[in-house]
Design an enzyme around this catalytic site. Structure first.
Site, PDB file in Angstrom:
ATOM      1  N   LEU A 151       2.404  -8.619   2.919  1.00  0.00           N
ATOM      2  CA  LEU A 151       3.836  -8.917   2.990  1.00  0.00           C
ATOM      3  C   LEU A 151       4.549  -8.343   1.774  1.00  0.00           C
ATOM      4  O   LEU A 151       4.010  -8.339   0.660  1.00  0.00           O
ATOM      5  CB  LEU A 151       4.051 -10.434   3.058  1.00  0.00           C
ATOM      6  CG  LEU A 151       3.325 -11.163   4.194  1.00  0.00           C
ATOM      7  CD1 LEU A 151       3.796 -12.602   4.280  1.00  0.00           C
ATOM      8  CD2 LEU A 151       3.517 -10.457   5.521  1.00  0.00           C
ATOM      9  N   GLU A 174      -3.673 -14.433  -0.740  1.00  0.00           N
ATOM     10  CA  GLU A 174      -2.316 -14.863  -1.089  1.00  0.00           C
ATOM     11  C   GLU A 174      -2.272 -16.144  -1.899  1.00  0.00           C
ATOM     12  O   GLU A 174      -1.315 -16.380  -2.634  1.00  0.00           O
ATOM     13  CB  GLU A 174      -1.433 -14.977   0.154  1.00  0.00           C
ATOM     14  CG  GLU A 174      -1.791 -16.066   1.123  1.00  0.00           C
ATOM     15  CD  GLU A 174      -2.860 -15.632   2.107  1.00  0.00           C
ATOM     16  OE1 GLU A 174      -3.342 -14.485   2.017  1.00  0.00           O
ATOM     17  OE2 GLU A 174      -3.207 -16.445   2.956  1.00  0.00           O
TER      18      GLU A 174
HETATM   19  C1  LIG Z   1       3.394 -17.335   9.223  1.00  0.00           C
HETATM   20  C2  LIG Z   1       1.976 -17.490   8.931  1.00  0.00           C
HETATM   21  C3  LIG Z   1       1.148 -16.420   9.513  1.00  0.00           C
HETATM   22  C4  LIG Z   1      -0.311 -16.752   9.539  1.00  0.00           C
HETATM   23  C5  LIG Z   1      -0.830 -17.120   8.200  1.00  0.00           C
HETATM   24  C6  LIG Z   1      -2.249 -16.974   8.127  1.00  0.00           C
HETATM   25  C7  LIG Z   1      -2.840 -16.476   7.064  1.00  0.00           C
HETATM   26  C8  LIG Z   1      -2.073 -15.875   5.961  1.00  0.00           C
HETATM   27  C9  LIG Z   1      -1.873 -14.451   6.195  1.00  0.00           C
HETATM   28  C10 LIG Z   1      -1.155 -13.650   5.491  1.00  0.00           C
HETATM   29  C11 LIG Z   1      -0.450 -13.970   4.290  1.00  0.00           C
HETATM   30  C12 LIG Z   1       0.108 -12.989   3.627  1.00  0.00           C
HETATM   31  C13 LIG Z   1       0.784 -13.147   2.339  1.00  0.00           C
HETATM   32  C14 LIG Z   1       0.966 -11.795   1.693  1.00  0.00           C
HETATM   33  O1  LIG Z   1       0.701 -10.770   2.254  1.00  0.00           O
HETATM   34  S1  LIG Z   1       1.636 -11.795   0.121  1.00  0.00           S
HETATM   35  C15 LIG Z   1       1.332 -10.124  -0.435  1.00  0.00           C
HETATM   36  C16 LIG Z   1      -0.013 -10.050  -1.028  1.00  0.00           C
HETATM   37  N1  LIG Z   1      -0.294  -8.704  -1.393  1.00  0.00           N
HETATM   38  C17 LIG Z   1      -0.894  -8.401  -2.514  1.00  0.00           C
HETATM   39  O2  LIG Z   1      -1.225  -9.233  -3.316  1.00  0.00           O
HETATM   40  C18 LIG Z   1      -1.118  -6.916  -2.747  1.00  0.00           C
HETATM   41  C19 LIG Z   1      -0.681  -6.537  -4.098  1.00  0.00           C
HETATM   42  N2  LIG Z   1      -0.884  -5.123  -4.264  1.00  0.00           N
HETATM   43  C20 LIG Z   1      -2.048  -4.566  -4.589  1.00  0.00           C
HETATM   44  O3  LIG Z   1      -3.073  -5.200  -4.699  1.00  0.00           O
HETATM   45  C21 LIG Z   1      -2.015  -3.079  -4.852  1.00  0.00           C
HETATM   46  O4  LIG Z   1      -0.688  -2.680  -4.990  1.00  0.00           O
HETATM   47  C22 LIG Z   1      -2.696  -2.225  -3.757  1.00  0.00           C
HETATM   48  C23 LIG Z   1      -4.210  -2.433  -3.775  1.00  0.00           C
HETATM   49  C24 LIG Z   1      -2.152  -2.553  -2.367  1.00  0.00           C
HETATM   50  C25 LIG Z   1      -2.411  -0.727  -4.041  1.00  0.00           C
HETATM   51  O5  LIG Z   1      -2.790  -0.429  -5.367  1.00  0.00           O
HETATM   52  P1  LIG Z   1      -2.315   0.937  -6.037  1.00  0.00           P
HETATM   53  O6  LIG Z   1      -2.927   0.973  -7.406  1.00  0.00           O
HETATM   54  O7  LIG Z   1      -2.591   2.085  -5.136  1.00  0.00           O
HETATM   55  O8  LIG Z   1      -0.740   0.823  -6.124  1.00  0.00           O
HETATM   56  P2  LIG Z   1       0.146  -0.053  -7.140  1.00  0.00           P
HETATM   57  O9  LIG Z   1       0.473   0.794  -8.319  1.00  0.00           O
HETATM   58  O10 LIG Z   1      -0.482  -1.367  -7.395  1.00  0.00           O
HETATM   59  O11 LIG Z   1       1.441  -0.311  -6.263  1.00  0.00           O
HETATM   60  C26 LIG Z   1       2.337   0.752  -5.953  1.00  0.00           C
HETATM   61  C27 LIG Z   1       3.720   0.176  -5.786  1.00  0.00           C
HETATM   62  O12 LIG Z   1       3.710  -0.704  -4.661  1.00  0.00           O
HETATM   63  C28 LIG Z   1       4.256  -1.977  -5.055  1.00  0.00           C
HETATM   64  N3  LIG Z   1       3.604  -3.029  -4.255  1.00  0.00           N
HETATM   65  C29 LIG Z   1       2.310  -3.287  -4.137  1.00  0.00           C
HETATM   66  N4  LIG Z   1       2.077  -4.318  -3.308  1.00  0.00           N
HETATM   67  C30 LIG Z   1       3.299  -4.731  -2.893  1.00  0.00           C
HETATM   68  C31 LIG Z   1       3.728  -5.777  -2.024  1.00  0.00           C
HETATM   69  N5  LIG Z   1       2.860  -6.608  -1.373  1.00  0.00           N
HETATM   70  N6  LIG Z   1       5.051  -5.933  -1.840  1.00  0.00           N
HETATM   71  C32 LIG Z   1       5.941  -5.135  -2.459  1.00  0.00           C
HETATM   72  N7  LIG Z   1       5.589  -4.117  -3.291  1.00  0.00           N
HETATM   73  C33 LIG Z   1       4.278  -3.924  -3.506  1.00  0.00           C
HETATM   74  C34 LIG Z   1       3.898  -2.054  -6.512  1.00  0.00           C
HETATM   75  O13 LIG Z   1       4.722  -2.993  -7.154  1.00  0.00           O
HETATM   76  C35 LIG Z   1       4.163  -0.658  -6.956  1.00  0.00           C
HETATM   77  O14 LIG Z   1       5.562  -0.488  -7.088  1.00  0.00           O
HETATM   78  P3  LIG Z   1       6.179   0.359  -8.285  1.00  0.00           P
HETATM   79  O15 LIG Z   1       5.732  -0.295  -9.553  1.00  0.00           O
HETATM   80  O16 LIG Z   1       5.621   1.728  -8.132  1.00  0.00           O
HETATM   81  O17 LIG Z   1       7.657   0.271  -8.073  1.00  0.00           O
END
Ligand SMILES: CCCCC/C=C\C/C=C\C=C\CC(=O)SCCNC(=O)CCNC(=O)[C@H](O)C(C)(C)COP(=O)(O)OP(=O)(O)OC[C@H]1O[C@@H](n2cnc3c(N)ncnc32)[C@H](O)[C@@H]1OP(=O)(O)O
Length: 188
Positions: A108, A178
């Site tokens: 998300l 999460e």
């Molecule tokens: C209604 C109920 C439904 C059923 C429920 C049942 C179960 C639950 C199910 C789901 C629940 C979901 C909750 C979520 O999804 S919360 C989000 C959790 N996500 C994370 O924690 C991921 C975090 N990100 C990472 O780990 C890494 O970014 C990744 C491994 C994906 C990639 O790494 P990489 O090194 O390639 O890239 P980065 O430099 O880290 O990131 C680049 C860029 O992207 C931005 N970013 C990363 N993740 C997110 C995100 N989730 N949302 C928004 N933006 C994100 C990051 O900030 C970087 O931005 P910038 O600094 O370049 O501007």
């Protein structure tokens, strides 16, 4: 291995795997602009859809940079794309994969939950539900071709597909993380 064996037995899926390896030969399907407009969404600019009518297999390439974070807009595009494919009688299966390097989906979009209104968050969580329910209940054979990391909502998305195949790379992680963010998914 068991999964692979099961997949091999399924005639319906044979075409999907062929498509996975040859999607560049596929035809580009109509974009889900019309329904998007009805739902007050922008055009499906974050999805590239290849649909080969001869096999009935569609490949949905997620291309929402940088990490295919599932924003309200992107979730809506995904739902509309699946809806449109389901309405097309010639479509039998859907492969979901990523065009972004190293990431299937980062889950998300965290920015959707940061300093946004209660109303917006309500709309956002409804779209989350709609996405996974739509995939989970789809009549299409669905496969997540996980070609990168897939935490949290990315994992949820993959889990709602009928089958998952993940690239064999120790750098790619997948799982429900999460709660590490202090986040508890709401009831629905
Ligand atoms: C209604 C109920 C439904 C059923 C429920 C049942 C179960 C639950 C199910 C789901 C629940 C979901 C909750 C979520 O999804 S919360 C989000 C959790 N996500 C994370 O924690 C991921 C975090 N990100 C990472 O780990 C890494 O970014 C990744 C491994 C994906 C990639 O790494 P990489 O090194 O390639 O890239 P980065 O430099 O880290 O990131 C680049 C860029 O992207 C931005 N970013 C990363 N993740 C997110 C995100 N989730 N949302 C928004 N933006 C994100 C990051 O900030 C970087 O931005 P910038 O600094 O370049 O501007």
């Amino acid at each position: 291995m068991a999964l692979r064996a099961a997949l091999r037995k399924s005639c319906a899926l044979t075409g999907l795997f062929c498509q996975l390896s040859s999607s560049r030969h596929g035809r580009v399907c109509a974009s889900p602009v019309l329904v998007a407009q009805q739902r007050n969404s922008s055009t499906a600019q974050n999805i590239k859809l290849d649909f080969d009518q001869s096999t009935g297999v569609a490949v949905m390439h997620m291309q929402c940079p940088p990490v295919n974070a599932l924003s309200l807009e992107f979730l809506t595009e995904i739902c509309i794309t699946v809806e449109k494919l389901e309405m097309d009688k010639s479509c039998r299966g859907l492969i979901i994969t990523s065009s972004q390097p190293k990431v299937f989906s980062a889950g998300l979009d965290l920015l959707e939950m940061y300093e946004t209104s209660t109303e917006h968050r309500g709309e956002f969580w409804r779209a989350v539900q709609e996405m996974w329910l739509k995939l989970y209940s789809s009549k299409l054979v669905t496969i997540a071709a996980i070609n990168g990391s897939s935490p949290a909502g990315g994992c949820l998305m993959a889990m709602t597909c009928d089958y998952r195949i993940m690239a064999d790379n120790p750098r790619y992680g997948i799982g429900l993380n999460e709660t590490q963010l202090g986040m508890v998914a709401p009831f629905w």
